[in-house]
Motif scaffolding. Structure first.
Motif, short mmCIF file in Angstrom:
data_model
loop_
_atom_site.label_atom_id
_atom_site.label_comp_id
_atom_site.label_asym_id
_atom_site.label_seq_id
_atom_site.Cartn_x
_atom_site.Cartn_y
_atom_site.Cartn_z
N THR A 11 17.72 60.36 43.05
CA THR A 11 19.03 60.47 43.71
C THR A 11 19.78 61.72 43.26
O THR A 11 21.00 61.68 43.11
N THR A 16 22.12 59.74 48.33
CA THR A 16 20.74 59.27 48.46
C THR A 16 20.66 57.79 48.06
O THR A 16 21.16 57.39 47.02
N ASP A 109 16.52 56.10 51.39
CA ASP A 109 15.83 57.39 51.48
C ASP A 109 14.53 57.37 50.70
O ASP A 109 13.60 58.11 51.03
#
Length: 221
Positions: A11, A16, A109
């Protein structure tokens, strides 16, 4: 204890989302395979959160209640014993995992998947982590939720002689003795090799069409 090290690695870009994913029921002889996906905001997790196998049933249930209010996203997916018999375990796991990911409030993601085999596949970006439930907080949370949810379901199936409420469909001595005496129930996976050792019930075994899925994982994998 699990940490956020893997989540933070994935991240680096703000916004994210990373989901931790784990399954339960792969090695059972009866019932579905269940997958849970968990997304967190990297905040402090419930105290004592770790791999579900390291926790008592009572502690798992207590933690599951805390995780339900702490996690920012939770998704469940399962594949029935009929799907396992028809498609094989690899494809059944894939379908259950995708159902879990699609049930999240927002699409992640990245996915941290416990284990060494990516049974989810494209388009999901998967980071494999052996013993991920002991390394990643989000995977540990998924392992606890998956175990509690499937155990609770198996306890509703009745058939006390098979001990589903205690063994969750895994091959305990009570379960094996009941199979030998009474044969498989409507909840059993009939394509599995345990029937080869039960001559009086062997005629019930289902032989999966190899073109229907991508093959069955090891029974105890």
């Amino acid at each position: 204890m699990p940490t956020y090290d893997i989540e933070r690695l994935l991240t680096a870009r703000p916004g994210t989302l990373v989901a931790g994913v784990d399954e339960v029921g792969r090695g059972a002889w009866a019932g579905p395979v269940l997958v849970c996906a968990v997304v967190t905001d990297l905040s402090e997790p419930p105290a004592g959160l770790t791999d579900s196998k390291q926790l008592s049933a009572a502690r798992r249930e207590s933690l599951a209640a805390e995780i339900a209010t702490w996690a920012t996203g939770i998704g469940y997916g399962e594949a029935s014993h009929e799907e396992i018999d028809t498609l094989g375990m690899t494809e059944a796991l894939r379908r259950a995992a995708r159902r879990a990911l699609e049930a999240l409030p927002a699409r992640p993601d990245f996915v941290i998947l416990d284990g060494s085999h990516d049974y989810i596949g494209p388009p999901w970006p998967v980071r494999l982590e052996v013993r991920g439930d002991a390394a990643s907080i989000s995977v540990a949370a998924a392992s606890v939720l998956a175990k509690v949810r499937r155990d609770a379901f198996m306890a509703t199936l009745g058939r006390a002689e098979f001990g589903f409420a205690e063994n969750a469909g895994y091959p305990s001595p009570v379960h094996q003795a009941a199979l030998a005496e009474f044969g498989p129930t409507e909840h059993h996976r009939l394509s599995w090799s345990y029937l080869d050792d039960l001559p009086q019930w062997r005629h019930l075994k289902r032989h999966r069409d190899p073109l229907a899925g991508e093959g069955q994982l090891s029974l105890f994998g």
